[in-house]
Design a protein around this motif. Structure first.
Motif, PDB file in Angstrom:
ATOM      1  N   SER A   1       0.673  -1.187  -0.013  1.00  0.00           N
ATOM      2  CA  SER A   1      -0.255  -0.050  -0.226  1.00  0.00           C
ATOM      3  C   SER A   1       1.533   1.070   0.393  1.00  0.00           C
ATOM      4  O   SER A   1       2.328   1.701   0.298  1.00  0.00           O
ATOM      5  CB  SER A   1      -0.523  -0.145   1.590  1.00  0.00           C
ATOM      6  OG  SER A   1      -0.072  -0.161   2.708  1.00  0.00           O
ATOM      7  N   TYR A   2       0.263   2.334   0.142  1.00  0.00           N
ATOM      8  CA  TYR A   2       0.665   3.497  -0.080  1.00  0.00           C
ATOM      9  C   TYR A   2       1.252   3.429   1.619  1.00  0.00           C
ATOM     10  O   TYR A   2       3.083   4.323   1.126  1.00  0.00           O
ATOM     11  CB  TYR A   2      -0.282   4.379  -0.111  1.00  0.00           C
ATOM     12  CG  TYR A   2      -0.328   4.829  -1.560  1.00  0.00           C
ATOM     13  CD1 TYR A   2       0.258   5.143  -2.891  1.00  0.00           C
ATOM     14  CD2 TYR A   2      -2.024   4.811  -1.775  1.00  0.00           C
ATOM     15  CE1 TYR A   2      -0.017   4.839  -3.995  1.00  0.00           C
ATOM     16  CE2 TYR A   2      -1.955   5.456  -3.140  1.00  0.00           C
ATOM     17  CZ  TYR A   2      -1.509   5.459  -4.394  1.00  0.00           C
ATOM     18  OH  TYR A   2      -1.987   5.689  -5.419  1.00  0.00           O
ATOM     19  N   GLU A   3       0.296   3.108   2.494  1.00  0.00           N
ATOM     20  CA  GLU A   3       1.292   3.701   3.700  1.00  0.00           C
ATOM     21  C   GLU A   3       2.938   2.557   3.708  1.00  0.00           C
ATOM     22  O   GLU A   3       3.553   3.253   4.440  1.00  0.00           O
ATOM     23  CB  GLU A   3       0.948   3.435   4.982  1.00  0.00           C
ATOM     24  CG  GLU A   3      -0.720   3.978   4.984  1.00  0.00           C
ATOM     25  CD  GLU A   3      -1.384   4.306   3.541  1.00  0.00           C
ATOM     26  OE1 GLU A   3      -1.839   3.365   2.881  1.00  0.00           O
ATOM     27  OE2 GLU A   3      -2.227   4.843   3.452  1.00  0.00           O
ATOM     28  N   GLU A   4       2.703   1.179   3.283  1.00  0.00           N
ATOM     29  CA  GLU A   4       3.991   0.673   3.604  1.00  0.00           C
ATOM     30  C   GLU A   4       5.157   0.600   2.757  1.00  0.00           C
ATOM     31  O   GLU A   4       5.914   0.367   3.353  1.00  0.00           O
ATOM     32  CB  GLU A   4       3.879  -1.193   3.090  1.00  0.00           C
ATOM     33  CG  GLU A   4       2.324  -1.427   3.802  1.00  0.00           C
ATOM     34  CD  GLU A   4       1.876  -2.479   3.606  1.00  0.00           C
ATOM     35  OE1 GLU A   4       1.032  -3.995   3.998  1.00  0.00           O
ATOM     36  OE2 GLU A   4       1.302  -3.284   1.756  1.00  0.00           O
ATOM     37  N   THR A   5       4.469   1.188   1.167  1.00  0.00           N
ATOM     38  CA  THR A   5       5.494   2.120   0.976  1.00  0.00           C
ATOM     39  C   THR A   5       6.242   3.004   1.318  1.00  0.00           C
ATOM     40  O   THR A   5       7.579   3.214   0.996  1.00  0.00           O
ATOM     41  CB  THR A   5       5.095   2.515  -0.601  1.00  0.00           C
ATOM     42  OG1 THR A   5       4.712   1.018  -1.245  1.00  0.00           O
ATOM     43  CG2 THR A   5       6.031   2.737  -1.377  1.00  0.00           C
ATOM     44  N   ALA A   6       5.626   3.766   2.267  1.00  0.00           N
ATOM     45  CA  ALA A   6       6.634   4.928   2.192  1.00  0.00           C
ATOM     46  C   ALA A   6       7.282   4.930   3.761  1.00  0.00           C
ATOM     47  O   ALA A   6       8.140   5.287   4.578  1.00  0.00           O
ATOM     48  CB  ALA A   6       5.152   5.747   3.338  1.00  0.00           C
ATOM     49  N   GLU A   7       6.898   3.712   4.404  1.00  0.00           N
ATOM     50  CA  GLU A   7       7.645   3.280   6.071  1.00  0.00           C
ATOM     51  C   GLU A   7       8.594   2.502   5.489  1.00  0.00           C
ATOM     52  O   GLU A   7       9.645   2.136   5.777  1.00  0.00           O
ATOM     53  CB  GLU A   7       6.778   2.116   6.268  1.00  0.00           C
ATOM     54  CG  GLU A   7       7.060   1.243   7.581  1.00  0.00           C
ATOM     55  CD  GLU A   7       6.080   0.665   8.393  1.00  0.00           C
ATOM     56  OE1 GLU A   7       6.363  -0.571   8.592  1.00  0.00           O
ATOM     57  OE2 GLU A   7       4.990   1.042   8.647  1.00  0.00           O
ATOM     58  N   ARG A   8       8.535   1.549   4.366  1.00  0.00           N
ATOM     59  CA  ARG A   8       9.411   0.845   3.733  1.00  0.00           C
ATOM     60  C   ARG A   8      11.207   1.989   3.048  1.00  0.00           C
ATOM     61  O   ARG A   8      11.571   1.650   2.982  1.00  0.00           O
ATOM     62  CB  ARG A   8       9.426   0.041   2.615  1.00  0.00           C
ATOM     63  CG  ARG A   8       8.563  -1.082   2.827  1.00  0.00           C
ATOM     64  CD  ARG A   8       7.980  -2.309   2.750  1.00  0.00           C
ATOM     65  NE  ARG A   8       7.535  -3.300   3.126  1.00  0.00           N
ATOM     66  CZ  ARG A   8       7.067  -4.635   2.392  1.00  0.00           C
ATOM     67  NH1 ARG A   8       8.147  -4.828   1.335  1.00  0.00           N
ATOM     68  NH2 ARG A   8       6.354  -5.722   2.910  1.00  0.00           N
ATOM     69  N   THR A   9      10.534   2.952   2.343  1.00  0.00           N
ATOM     70  CA  THR A   9      11.317   3.301   1.633  1.00  0.00           C
ATOM     71  C   THR A   9      11.822   4.913   2.544  1.00  0.00           C
ATOM     72  O   THR A   9      12.880   5.713   2.212  1.00  0.00           O
ATOM     73  CB  THR A   9      10.837   4.122   1.098  1.00  0.00           C
ATOM     74  OG1 THR A   9       9.296   4.723   0.740  1.00  0.00           O
ATOM     75  CG2 THR A   9      10.356   3.383  -0.345  1.00  0.00           C
TER      76      THR A   9
END
Length: 192
Positions: free
Chosen positions: A154-162
């Motif tokens: 998700s957008y949130e997961e992508t933000a967290e991982r990057t």
């Protein structure tokens, strides 16, 4: 993978990884299968939908969920082919949900699309290779955000991982998609 699977070394054959997962339930085995096949399944699903990647991402996730739930039924052979059949069914089910209910008489004029010819399959392979090459040329943050989105984040997961702010992730995804679309529009229009 688990320490037992690490002791044996990397497993290269899909059937071997599936067998190990069927016997042990080791989630790392399924993660390995997912990593090996997610992009191919995503691009296969992408061919079913005209609204871009969102529906293809959902169908890809559905494919791997169904594969996980039914992997005990897999009895050997071409694992990727088995996944592609699941993906096809997931895409068809998703499309059916979008179509309004129609009566039998309305469906009489409908013809099922013909199977892809070898030439069409070759064109599709070329397009997939071109997309992969163009993705490699994108700025690193755009590419990373797109790869994570393709992986189902998700957008949130992508933000967290990057480590990027949510708005930056959305911007990178939008710009990356736009760049790919501009570079691929001519090739994609030839596939129709």
């Amino acid at each position: 993978m688990s320490t037992a699977s690490q002791a044996r070394g990397p497993i290269s054959d899909d059937e071997e990884v599936v067998r190990q997962f069927q016997m042990t339930g080791d989630p790392d085995c399924f993660a390995e299968l997912f990593a090996r096949h997610r992009k191919r399944i995503y691009f296969a699903c992408l061919g079913f939908f005209s609204d871009g990647g969102a529906a293809a991402e959902d169908a890809t996730q559905e494919t791997f969920l169904r594969a996980f739930q039914n992997i005990q039924r897999f009895r050997g052979g071409n694992f990727c082919g088995w996944l592609l059949r699941i993906a096809r069914n997931a895409c068809i089910d998703r499309l059916r949900k979008k179509w309004p209910e129609t009566g039998h008489e309305e469906m009489e004029g409908y013809e099922q699309p013909a199977a892809a010819t070898p030439e069409q399959m070759s064109d599709l392979r070329f397009a997939v290779e071109k997309i992969q090459k163009e993705m490699a040329l994108l700025p690193a943050e755009q590419r990373r955000c797109l790869e994570l989105k393709i992986d189902g984040c998700s957008y949130e997961e992508t933000a967290e991982r990057t480590g990027l702010p949510l708005e930056a992730v959305k911007s990178h995804l939008q710009n990356g998609r736009r760049m790919l679309w501009m570079k691929m529009a001519g090739i994609l229009s030839q596939l129709k």
